[in-house]
Design a protein around this motif. Structure first.
Motif, PDB file in Angstrom:
ATOM      1  N   ILE A 188       6.248  51.077 -18.886  1.00 33.96           N
ATOM      2  CA  ILE A 188       6.947  49.792 -18.861  1.00 33.96           C
ATOM      3  C   ILE A 188       8.042  49.802 -19.920  1.00 33.96           C
ATOM      4  O   ILE A 188       7.780  50.118 -21.089  1.00 33.96           O
ATOM      5  CB  ILE A 188       5.955  48.638 -19.136  1.00 33.96           C
ATOM      6  N   LEU A 189       9.242  49.486 -19.462  1.00 33.06           N
ATOM      7  CA  LEU A 189      10.347  49.256 -20.388  1.00 33.06           C
ATOM      8  C   LEU A 189      10.443  47.757 -20.561  1.00 33.06           C
ATOM      9  O   LEU A 189      10.792  47.031 -19.624  1.00 33.06           O
ATOM     10  CB  LEU A 189      11.660  49.824 -19.841  1.00 33.06           C
ATOM     11  N   GLU A 190      10.096  47.265 -21.742  1.00 33.16           N
ATOM     12  CA  GLU A 190       9.957  45.837 -21.957  1.00 33.16           C
ATOM     13  C   GLU A 190      11.271  45.089 -21.761  1.00 33.16           C
ATOM     14  O   GLU A 190      11.306  44.016 -21.186  1.00 33.16           O
ATOM     15  CB  GLU A 190       9.397  45.571 -23.348  1.00 33.16           C
ATOM     16  N   SER A 191      12.356  45.667 -22.255  1.00 29.63           N
ATOM     17  CA  SER A 191      13.688  45.078 -22.117  1.00 29.63           C
ATOM     18  C   SER A 191      14.673  46.241 -22.079  1.00 29.63           C
ATOM     19  O   SER A 191      15.056  46.775 -23.120  1.00 29.63           O
ATOM     20  CB  SER A 191      13.984  44.143 -23.290  1.00 29.63           C
ATOM     21  N   ALA A 192      15.031  46.649 -20.875  1.00 29.85           N
ATOM     22  CA  ALA A 192      15.795  47.887 -20.698  1.00 29.85           C
ATOM     23  C   ALA A 192      17.119  47.845 -21.462  1.00 29.85           C
ATOM     24  O   ALA A 192      17.818  46.819 -21.492  1.00 29.85           O
ATOM     25  CB  ALA A 192      16.053  48.122 -19.219  1.00 29.85           C
ATOM     26  N   SER A 193      17.448  48.995 -22.040  1.00 29.64           N
ATOM     27  CA  SER A 193      18.730  49.128 -22.726  1.00 29.64           C
ATOM     28  C   SER A 193      19.427  50.383 -22.213  1.00 29.64           C
ATOM     29  O   SER A 193      18.784  51.279 -21.640  1.00 29.64           O
ATOM     30  CB  SER A 193      18.523  49.223 -24.237  1.00 29.64           C
ATOM     31  N   GLU A 243       9.011  53.766 -29.025  1.00 33.98           N
ATOM     32  CA  GLU A 243       9.703  52.492 -29.266  1.00 33.98           C
ATOM     33  C   GLU A 243      10.434  52.035 -28.007  1.00 33.98           C
ATOM     34  O   GLU A 243      11.184  52.798 -27.380  1.00 33.98           O
ATOM     35  CB  GLU A 243      10.714  52.647 -30.402  1.00 33.98           C
ATOM     36  N   GLY A 244      10.208  50.779 -27.648  1.00 35.11           N
ATOM     37  CA  GLY A 244      10.853  50.190 -26.483  1.00 35.11           C
ATOM     38  C   GLY A 244      10.081  50.387 -25.201  1.00 35.11           C
ATOM     39  O   GLY A 244      10.515  49.931 -24.133  1.00 35.11           O
ATOM     40  N   TYR A 245       8.935  51.070 -25.295  1.00 38.94           N
ATOM     41  CA  TYR A 245       8.114  51.362 -24.116  1.00 38.94           C
ATOM     42  C   TYR A 245       6.675  50.881 -24.343  1.00 38.94           C
ATOM     43  O   TYR A 245       6.224  50.776 -25.470  1.00 38.94           O
ATOM     44  CB  TYR A 245       8.065  52.866 -23.840  1.00 38.94           C
ATOM     45  N   SER A 246       5.981  50.629 -23.257  1.00 36.74           N
ATOM     46  CA  SER A 246       4.541  50.434 -23.289  1.00 36.74           C
ATOM     47  C   SER A 246       3.964  51.071 -22.031  1.00 36.74           C
ATOM     48  O   SER A 246       4.714  51.485 -21.137  1.00 36.74           O
ATOM     49  CB  SER A 246       4.161  48.954 -23.365  1.00 36.74           C
ATOM     50  N   VAL A 247       2.648  51.195 -21.980  1.00 33.47           N
ATOM     51  CA  VAL A 247       2.007  51.828 -20.824  1.00 33.47           C
ATOM     52  C   VAL A 247       0.765  51.034 -20.430  1.00 33.47           C
ATOM     53  O   VAL A 247       0.240  50.227 -21.197  1.00 33.47           O
ATOM     54  CB  VAL A 247       1.602  53.296 -21.104  1.00 33.47           C
ATOM     55  N   LYS A 280      12.945  43.908 -17.327  1.00 34.56           N
ATOM     56  CA  LYS A 280      11.665  44.578 -17.522  1.00 34.56           C
ATOM     57  C   LYS A 280      11.489  45.566 -16.370  1.00 34.56           C
ATOM     58  O   LYS A 280      11.624  45.182 -15.203  1.00 34.56           O
ATOM     59  CB  LYS A 280      10.523  43.569 -17.555  1.00 34.56           C
ATOM     60  N   VAL A 281      11.224  46.820 -16.708  1.00 33.99           N
ATOM     61  CA  VAL A 281      11.196  47.878 -15.693  1.00 33.99           C
ATOM     62  C   VAL A 281       9.815  48.521 -15.665  1.00 33.99           C
ATOM     63  O   VAL A 281       9.233  48.824 -16.711  1.00 33.99           O
ATOM     64  CB  VAL A 281      12.261  48.958 -16.006  1.00 33.99           C
ATOM     65  N   PHE A 282       9.310  48.725 -14.459  1.00 35.20           N
ATOM     66  CA  PHE A 282       8.009  49.373 -14.277  1.00 35.20           C
ATOM     67  C   PHE A 282       8.217  50.710 -13.551  1.00 35.20           C
ATOM     68  O   PHE A 282       8.790  50.744 -12.465  1.00 35.20           O
ATOM     69  CB  PHE A 282       7.078  48.489 -13.446  1.00 35.20           C
ATOM     70  N   LEU A 283       7.721  51.785 -14.152  1.00 38.10           N
ATOM     71  CA  LEU A 283       7.718  53.091 -13.496  1.00 38.10           C
ATOM     72  C   LEU A 283       6.263  53.450 -13.222  1.00 38.10           C
ATOM     73  O   LEU A 283       5.439  53.472 -14.135  1.00 38.10           O
ATOM     74  CB  LEU A 283       8.380  54.156 -14.374  1.00 38.10           C
ATOM     75  N   GLU A 284       5.987  53.753 -11.942  1.00 31.07           N
ATOM     76  CA  GLU A 284       4.604  53.998 -11.536  1.00 31.07           C
ATOM     77  C   GLU A 284       4.368  55.479 -11.277  1.00 31.07           C
ATOM     78  O   GLU A 284       5.229  56.188 -10.750  1.00 31.07           O
ATOM     79  CB  GLU A 284       4.287  53.207 -10.266  1.00 31.07           C
TER      80      GLU A 284
END
Lengths: 110, 113
Positions: free
Chosen positions: B77-82, B62-66, B18-22
């Motif tokens: 937020i990348l819920e499950s990075a690919s 798809e694959g992202y949230s904020v 799970k990845v967080f970009l701020e």
């Protein structure tokens, strides 16, 4: 669907050799057309906003013009420091989302 | 000058993390945006927000949230990075839509291995 097409994809100029970059667009009621400069590894930097056909904006060696179907970014007597990717973007009427072109990569050779 | 600050210039993450970009802006802008930029595809809008706790899907959500809990901060937020999420991620803000263009951050180069 809104579309922005930039040409050429890449342009190589000798220092002092003036030229123009093209941005053709299809949009429902243009609210604004934007030009940005992007250096490698950095975020785009805002240059101009144009709102209506016939409008022109200038900044140093750059001049942007707008018609009903396209915009030109004219570069007069470019210098090596003008080397960058130039992005065009449009904001349609009645909508909030900007559509970007892929950009023109400009290289100015000393 | 308006500043948009992205927390990391380079990130390397593993598949499934799970990845967080701020992203933080300092000029009280209402609107904030997340883009990804890939060669030959240009800038593509992932999500945007016009107000605190408000979010709208862009072209490729798809694959992202904020998350936008405060006006100045917009997190991707990348819920499950690919591996296909390896890209340059750019945050932007604006005072009003279509007024003076966007102010972009310097970008985060994310590599998913």
């Amino acid at each position: 669907e809104d579309q922005v097409t930039q040409s050429p994809e890449a342009l190589r100029l000798q220092e002092g050799e003036s030229s123009s970059l093209n941005c053709s667009y299809t949009v429902s009621g243009l609210r604004g057309l934007f030009w940005y400069r992007q250096d490698p590894g950095k975020g785009p930097e805002f240059l101009f906003t144009l709102y209506s056909a016939g409008e022109e904006k200038e900044k140093e060696r750059l001049k942007a013009t707008l018609t009903k179907k396209e915009s030109f970014l004219h570069i007069t007597a470019p210098k090596p420091e003008d080397s960058a990717t130039y992005l065009c973007a449009v904001l349609p009427g009645g909508y909030q989302k900007v559509t970007f072109g892929i950009g023109t990569k400009l290289q100015v050779i000393p | 000058d308006v500043k948009v600050t992205q927390s990391s210039r380079y990130l390397v993450k593993r598949t499934g993390e799970k990845v967080f970009l701020e992203c933080v802006q300092d000029m009280d802008h209402e609107n904030m945006f997340w883009y990804r930029q890939d060669p030959g595809l240009g800038l593509r809008l992932i999500y945007f927000s016009y107000d605190v706790k408000m979010k709208e899907k862009g072209d490729i959500p798809e694959g992202y949230s904020v998350s936008r809990e405060k006006k100045e901060r917009f997190s991707l937020i990348l819920e499950s990075a690919s591996t296909n999420q390896t890209s340059m991620y750019l945050c932007a803000s604006s005072l009003t839509v279509g007024s003076y263009g966007y102010t972009f951050g310097s970008g985060t180069r994310l590599t998913v291995v």
